[in-house]
Design a protein around this motif. Structure first.
Motif, PDB file in Angstrom:
ATOM      1  N   ASP A 179       0.721  -1.151   0.195  1.00 48.40           N
ATOM      2  CA  ASP A 179       0.168  -0.219  -0.168  1.00 48.40           C
ATOM      3  C   ASP A 179       0.980   1.310   0.181  1.00 48.40           C
ATOM      4  O   ASP A 179       1.520   1.600   1.225  1.00 48.40           O
ATOM      5  CB  ASP A 179      -0.802  -0.105   1.443  1.00 48.40           C
ATOM      6  CG  ASP A 179      -1.775   1.057   1.191  1.00 48.40           C
ATOM      7  OD1 ASP A 179      -1.957   1.974   0.158  1.00 48.40           O
ATOM      8  OD2 ASP A 179      -2.645   1.259   2.000  1.00 48.40           O
ATOM      9  N   PHE A 180       1.050   1.707  -1.172  1.00 54.29           N
ATOM     10  CA  PHE A 180       1.647   3.206  -1.421  1.00 54.29           C
ATOM     11  C   PHE A 180       0.871   4.432  -0.858  1.00 54.29           C
ATOM     12  O   PHE A 180       1.481   5.480  -1.010  1.00 54.29           O
ATOM     13  CB  PHE A 180       2.153   3.228  -2.663  1.00 54.29           C
ATOM     14  CG  PHE A 180       3.335   2.368  -3.300  1.00 54.29           C
ATOM     15  CD1 PHE A 180       4.728   2.512  -2.882  1.00 54.29           C
ATOM     16  CD2 PHE A 180       2.951   1.266  -3.749  1.00 54.29           C
ATOM     17  CE1 PHE A 180       5.602   1.704  -3.301  1.00 54.29           C
ATOM     18  CE2 PHE A 180       3.722   0.293  -4.104  1.00 54.29           C
ATOM     19  CZ  PHE A 180       5.150   0.559  -3.709  1.00 54.29           C
ATOM     20  N   GLY A 181      -0.332   4.134  -0.194  1.00 51.42           N
ATOM     21  CA  GLY A 181      -1.148   5.058   0.262  1.00 51.42           C
ATOM     22  C   GLY A 181      -2.708   5.359  -0.498  1.00 51.42           C
ATOM     23  O   GLY A 181      -3.236   5.957  -0.104  1.00 51.42           O
ATOM     24  N   ARG A 182      -2.567   4.357  -1.465  1.00 54.90           N
ATOM     25  CA  ARG A 182      -3.876   4.626  -2.093  1.00 54.90           C
ATOM     26  C   ARG A 182      -4.504   2.955  -2.318  1.00 54.90           C
ATOM     27  O   ARG A 182      -5.313   2.445  -3.128  1.00 54.90           O
ATOM     28  CB  ARG A 182      -3.871   5.084  -3.494  1.00 54.90           C
ATOM     29  CG  ARG A 182      -3.209   6.213  -3.713  1.00 54.90           C
ATOM     30  CD  ARG A 182      -3.174   7.040  -5.136  1.00 54.90           C
ATOM     31  NE  ARG A 182      -2.671   8.354  -5.140  1.00 54.90           N
ATOM     32  CZ  ARG A 182      -2.635   8.994  -6.376  1.00 54.90           C
ATOM     33  NH1 ARG A 182      -2.831   8.219  -7.387  1.00 54.90           N
ATOM     34  NH2 ARG A 182      -2.169  10.215  -6.160  1.00 54.90           N
ATOM     35  N   GLY A 183      -4.189   2.152  -1.259  1.00 58.48           N
ATOM     36  CA  GLY A 183      -4.852   0.917  -1.255  1.00 58.48           C
ATOM     37  C   GLY A 183      -3.777  -0.217  -1.735  1.00 58.48           C
ATOM     38  O   GLY A 183      -2.589   0.394  -2.589  1.00 58.48           O
ATOM     39  N   ASN A 184      -3.811  -1.272  -1.659  1.00 59.62           N
ATOM     40  CA  ASN A 184      -2.906  -2.424  -2.147  1.00 59.62           C
ATOM     41  C   ASN A 184      -2.552  -2.248  -3.578  1.00 59.62           C
ATOM     42  O   ASN A 184      -3.395  -2.361  -4.251  1.00 59.62           O
ATOM     43  CB  ASN A 184      -3.249  -3.715  -1.413  1.00 59.62           C
ATOM     44  CG  ASN A 184      -2.660  -4.022  -0.266  1.00 59.62           C
ATOM     45  OD1 ASN A 184      -2.184  -3.388   0.615  1.00 59.62           O
ATOM     46  ND2 ASN A 184      -2.919  -5.113   0.237  1.00 59.62           N
ATOM     47  N   GLU A 185      -1.172  -2.452  -3.809  1.00 60.04           N
ATOM     48  CA  GLU A 185      -1.016  -2.622  -5.421  1.00 60.04           C
ATOM     49  C   GLU A 185      -0.335  -3.877  -5.430  1.00 60.04           C
ATOM     50  O   GLU A 185       0.639  -4.219  -4.701  1.00 60.04           O
ATOM     51  CB  GLU A 185      -0.287  -1.434  -5.699  1.00 60.04           C
ATOM     52  CG  GLU A 185      -0.747  -0.110  -5.842  1.00 60.04           C
ATOM     53  CD  GLU A 185       0.022   0.983  -6.619  1.00 60.04           C
ATOM     54  OE1 GLU A 185       0.806   0.720  -7.840  1.00 60.04           O
ATOM     55  OE2 GLU A 185       0.171   2.148  -5.911  1.00 60.04           O
ATOM     56  N   SER A 186      -0.371  -4.477  -6.429  1.00 62.09           N
ATOM     57  CA  SER A 186       0.454  -5.771  -6.966  1.00 62.09           C
ATOM     58  C   SER A 186       1.457  -5.486  -7.779  1.00 62.09           C
ATOM     59  O   SER A 186       1.292  -5.029  -8.930  1.00 62.09           O
ATOM     60  CB  SER A 186      -0.658  -6.930  -7.326  1.00 62.09           C
ATOM     61  OG  SER A 186       0.132  -8.202  -7.615  1.00 62.09           O
ATOM     62  N   LEU A 187       2.898  -5.570  -7.487  1.00 66.67           N
ATOM     63  CA  LEU A 187       3.893  -5.598  -8.303  1.00 66.67           C
ATOM     64  C   LEU A 187       4.623  -6.783  -8.909  1.00 66.67           C
ATOM     65  O   LEU A 187       4.828  -7.530  -7.807  1.00 66.67           O
ATOM     66  CB  LEU A 187       5.005  -4.470  -7.403  1.00 66.67           C
ATOM     67  CG  LEU A 187       4.671  -3.014  -7.621  1.00 66.67           C
ATOM     68  CD1 LEU A 187       3.365  -2.623  -6.818  1.00 66.67           C
ATOM     69  CD2 LEU A 187       5.850  -2.301  -7.090  1.00 66.67           C
ATOM     70  N   PRO A 188       4.861  -7.009  -9.933  1.00 65.95           N
ATOM     71  CA  PRO A 188       5.597  -7.913 -10.409  1.00 65.95           C
ATOM     72  C   PRO A 188       7.207  -7.928  -9.868  1.00 65.95           C
ATOM     73  O   PRO A 188       7.557  -6.797 -10.342  1.00 65.95           O
ATOM     74  CB  PRO A 188       5.210  -8.386 -11.766  1.00 65.95           C
ATOM     75  CG  PRO A 188       5.093  -6.809 -12.234  1.00 65.95           C
ATOM     76  CD  PRO A 188       4.315  -6.236 -11.051  1.00 65.95           C
ATOM     77  N   THR A 189       7.790  -8.849  -9.482  1.00 61.87           N
ATOM     78  CA  THR A 189       9.046  -8.688  -9.298  1.00 61.87           C
ATOM     79  C   THR A 189       9.767  -9.920  -9.659  1.00 61.87           C
ATOM     80  O   THR A 189      10.818 -10.419  -9.121  1.00 61.87           O
ATOM     81  CB  THR A 189       9.349  -8.599  -7.607  1.00 61.87           C
ATOM     82  OG1 THR A 189       8.789  -9.594  -6.978  1.00 61.87           O
ATOM     83  CG2 THR A 189       8.861  -7.149  -7.211  1.00 61.87           C
ATOM     84  N   ALA A 190       9.511 -10.431 -10.790  1.00 64.54           N
ATOM     85  CA  ALA A 190      10.079 -11.794 -11.391  1.00 64.54           C
ATOM     86  C   ALA A 190      11.427 -11.601 -12.120  1.00 64.54           C
ATOM     87  O   ALA A 190      12.299 -12.435 -12.064  1.00 64.54           O
ATOM     88  CB  ALA A 190       9.277 -12.574 -12.183  1.00 64.54           C
ATOM     89  N   THR A 191      11.345 -10.611 -12.918  1.00 72.79           N
ATOM     90  CA  THR A 191      12.684 -10.025 -13.522  1.00 72.79           C
ATOM     91  C   THR A 191      13.769  -9.021 -12.927  1.00 72.79           C
ATOM     92  O   THR A 191      13.059  -8.446 -11.803  1.00 72.79           O
ATOM     93  CB  THR A 191      12.273  -9.786 -15.024  1.00 72.79           C
ATOM     94  OG1 THR A 191      11.771  -8.519 -14.846  1.00 72.79           O
ATOM     95  CG2 THR A 191      11.376 -10.525 -15.479  1.00 72.79           C
TER      96      THR A 191
END
Length: 346
Positions: A159-171
């Motif tokens: 949550d960066f301040g606007r609710g949860n965000e999903s970030l890919p971190t595979a590469t």
């Protein structure tokens, strides 16, 4: 795409500037830019790894490169002196002999394992700036936590301040984007709250921030052992490694006073030097410079620049020159020592 391009473009510009300065210094151009001395900034000194994702690579140099730095400076006839002696020289008239100081921030264990033998081989004093919270295990180093976390996962939710965000971190590229966004988050809100949120994120993925820190940072016992080295000096670096200028007056005062007292406890001698966390506007302000001045502390920043003797230096905001892990070439050391890169930058 723009975010990914900017670091590459910046690195290319810095490389070009160092190459130009190296050529100019070789032909004796701009000799007046060198000043009377300089203070180098280091963090980690350890062998290189082949890991693709190294978001903190700028903080890493190899023992071989550190040795090359000392060799190059010795060939340029630099004196190697402690930070305290450098302050004394800056207060006095110029002697015509240039000097170099070496400082290492955060108290990483590799300073004792890999840096100490290199400094010993050249008889070079060095100052390690200790953050009590990192050494005592009460605080985490968020940038190290992030590196360990993002290395181990393929996706995060935050949550960066606007609710949860999903970030890919595979590469590797995705990991770097996530690292940059989380770094910006630390700088955008209350730092303690941001670090707590990052620590909680890491814990949800099985990464213990305090274990990460313990694996990297010297304990009080290790610091006491290293303090027996006559070339080793210690300075204060706050308790929590937060930007001082962003704290209220009482918190900032405690960070400085308690960390200086901790250094005195470790060494048995009064603390004389202090490194601002981050070393930029997040920590260095008129209020903080006055705070150090009242305590008689010499303060170092990460703002680049050369030193000039004759009593003109701001002893609570001395510039330092970064030995950056992205630019580990001996000719760049000569370029930095010439002062030309900073003159070119204006």
């Amino acid at each position: 795409m723009v975010q990914r391009f900017r670091p590459v473009a910046r690195q290319a510009a810095i490389t070009a500037g160092l190459e130009l300065a190296a050529i100019m210094s070789r032909f004796g151009v701009g000799k007046d830019a060198a000043g009377d001395g300089l203070i180098f900034t280091l963090h980690h000194v350890r062998p290189a790894t082949a890991t693709a994702f190294q978001p903190n690579r700028i903080l890493d140099v190899t023992p071989g490169f550190l040795d090359a730095v000392l060799v190059a400076l010795r060939e340029l006839d630099y004196d190697f002196i402690s930070l305290e002696e450098a302050a004394d020289r800056l207060r006095a008239p110029p002697t015509g002999k240039r000097f170099a100081c070496f400082t290492l921030d955060d108290g990483f264990r590799d300073n004792a394992v890999h840096a100490k033998p290199v400094f010993a081989a050249h008889g070079a004093p060095y100052t390690i700036f200790i953050a009590k919270g990192l050494s005592e295990g009460s605080h985490s180093a968020w940038w190290e936590t992030l590196a360990a976390l993002l290395q181990s996962v393929d996706r995060i939710e935050f949550d960066f301040g606007r609710g949860n965000e999903s970030l890919p971190t595979a590469t590797t590229a995705q990991k770097m984007v996530a690292f940059e966004r989380l770094s910006q988050f630390v700088n955008r809100i209350d730092e303690a709250q941001a670090v707590a949120a990052i620590d909680a994120l890491a814990a949800r993925h099985g990464v213990d921030p305090l274990v990460v820190c313990r694996d990297l940072v010297m304990t009080p016992a290790e610091l006491r052992v290293l303090a027996e080295d006559p070339l080793a000096h210690y300075g204060a670096h706050t308790i929590s490694h937060r930007g001082l200028a962003r704290l209220d007056d009482a918190e900032a005062e405690a960070e400085v006073a308690d960390s200086a007292a901790y250094v005195a406890e470790i060494t048995g001698r009064a603390c004389r030097t202090f490194a601002y966390p981050y070393g930029d506007a997040r920590s260095v302000s008129t209020r903080e410079r006055e705070r150090l001045k009242r305590r008689g502390l010499i303060g170092v920043t990460t703002r680049p620049g050369m030193l000039r003797a004759g009593g003109v230096a701001d002893m609570q905001a001395l510039p330092r020159v970064s030995l950056n892990g992205l630019y580990q070439k001996a000719r760049y050391v000569r370029a930095l020592a010439s002062g030309l890169p900073f003159k070119l930058m204006g």
